[in-house]
Enzyme design. Sequence first.
Site, PDB file in Angstrom:
ATOM      1  N   ILE A 129       0.850  -1.190   0.000  1.00  0.00           N
ATOM      2  CA  ILE A 129       0.000   0.000   0.000  1.00  0.00           C
ATOM      3  C   ILE A 129       0.886   1.240   0.000  1.00  0.00           C
ATOM      4  O   ILE A 129       1.748   1.411   0.868  1.00  0.00           O
ATOM      5  CB  ILE A 129      -0.932   0.007   1.213  1.00  0.00           C
ATOM      6  CG1 ILE A 129      -1.805  -1.271   1.231  1.00  0.00           C
ATOM      7  CG2 ILE A 129      -1.821   1.247   1.220  1.00  0.00           C
ATOM      8  CD1 ILE A 129      -2.664  -1.411   2.460  1.00  0.00           C
ATOM      9  N   GLU A 157       1.831  -3.493   5.776  1.00  0.00           N
ATOM     10  CA  GLU A 157       0.941  -3.183   4.665  1.00  0.00           C
ATOM     11  C   GLU A 157       1.320  -3.951   3.409  1.00  0.00           C
ATOM     12  O   GLU A 157       0.912  -3.585   2.300  1.00  0.00           O
ATOM     13  CB  GLU A 157       0.967  -1.680   4.370  1.00  0.00           C
ATOM     14  CG  GLU A 157       2.253  -1.162   3.737  1.00  0.00           C
ATOM     15  CD  GLU A 157       3.354  -0.863   4.746  1.00  0.00           C
ATOM     16  OE1 GLU A 157       4.304  -0.146   4.408  1.00  0.00           O
ATOM     17  OE2 GLU A 157       3.271  -1.350   5.911  1.00  0.00           O
TER      18      GLU A 157
END
Length: 531
Positions: free
Chosen positions: A406, A448
Amino acid sequence: MNQRQILVLYSMGADSASLWQRQVHKGLYDELGSQQRGSTPAIFEERFDALRVGESASRESMAPYLRTKYANIKFDAIVSENYVAADFLDAHPGLFAGVPRYYVNHGKHDWIPVNATGLEVKSDFARSIGVIPQTAPQVKRIVVVGDGSARVQGWIRNVRALEPQYAGRIAFEYWDDYLFEDLPQRAAGLDGSSALFIMGATRDRAGKLMPPPELARRLTQVSQAPIFTHIGSVVQPGVIGGYVVSGEHIGRAIARILLGQPGKSFDVQTYMFDYPTAQRFHIRNAPEDSVWLNRPHNVWDLYRWQIIAGLSLIGLEGVLITALVLALRDRRRTLATLNEERNGLEDRVLQRTLELLMANKKLEQLATTDPLTGIANRRKMTEQIAREIERARRFNHPLSMLMIDIDHFKRINDTYGHDAGDKAIVAIATLLTESMRGIDMAARFGGEEFVLLMPETEAGVAVHVAERLREAAAGVRVGAEDGAAVALTVSIGVASLNLHEAADTSSAMLIRADKALYRAKKEGRNRVVRF
């Protein structure tokens, strides 16, 4: 009594090069293994290797080779399997003159060969086509994939003759004049209301033959339509199956010929389905006598020794109780008491066994699942990569992975809070699970960062999937505590297994994917980079 000597000629080459040949061989030797010792003949096997070198080239030098190699052997019979070997024997009537010949699965309709016994496989296309609307009633169009050979064109005529039965309900379409390069793009446009029916091979622009199993495997990577067939060797992960000609059944028929008992019947078709693929496409109403491939293990297979230990304990307690009953004076009263104790013990043992099974299942789930997203964790993914690499090398199939990160995740946490960051992680995990196939695996690899493992997928297809995921992620919005809608983007690194490099490991693949991801980040994020 002298041992019978039989020559068997196969059309498709070595077991390692042809799934059909492997199935025929398995059926042959399973049937021979079930016979009494001493009845098995001496078997001499030769292969034309038509898939690898071509049909014409495989036949050119076979006659002198066989004459020289078997000049001093008197055969009791010669058996050919499939049309290449049958055509060769038919073209050489003087080869091993006087020896009985059997042409199994010769591929010619109602052919009666001279000085030989022809055992024809007549596919029941009424059942092979009829099983599609029976098990997949949502299908409104059947796309028949074949080729221009005389054998396959004869099959197509049989299918065309069935069309009036489905008038107004199912439309038929025939792809029998396309090169291989044209088929994946056309198949990618099909959805669940269509079905592919594989019944022939194709060739690419270079003239290379693409056999039906390989063709089906390639189409499963791009098509959302269920795939059916009437050829047993085509039934593999990604292909539902159908009413098929079984290579194992043909092998068993050959075995009966070798044993001198060919018989009158030649029934080699059966209903065969791939269990995971049938589950994926919600297949129902399958015939009761169907053969299911790749069905998961049952509880007995998984916990056999725990169950045996529990039952053994119950049996031991029964013996002790019986000994105590014989030793006590008040037999009736003691027996009732001990029976009550035994019943309670059985209940406790059963309860403890069930608790153990549930605890083991729970521990396995906790150890391999990410608690925030519910998908696999790093440990589970690392184990799965090693297993898929081993399978890919065994079958020479492609394997690719995506490493997804991300973008600006720290900024999201710092600006909108950790709750928004958690929502972003869950949203990307949900996107991955909704986009992947049944054979893929997604895992949260750390923070992430995610990994999507894609078996049976070449690098080019993996890049295409990565681009679709990147575009889908750009449309995701998560809500922050202050009511703001936080937009997300992802960077993706793509890496594939090098089948020609024995030292290529799961760690090496992960490193390559991570390097590609690093490049995507360095070049501006929100992009896909292939190593």
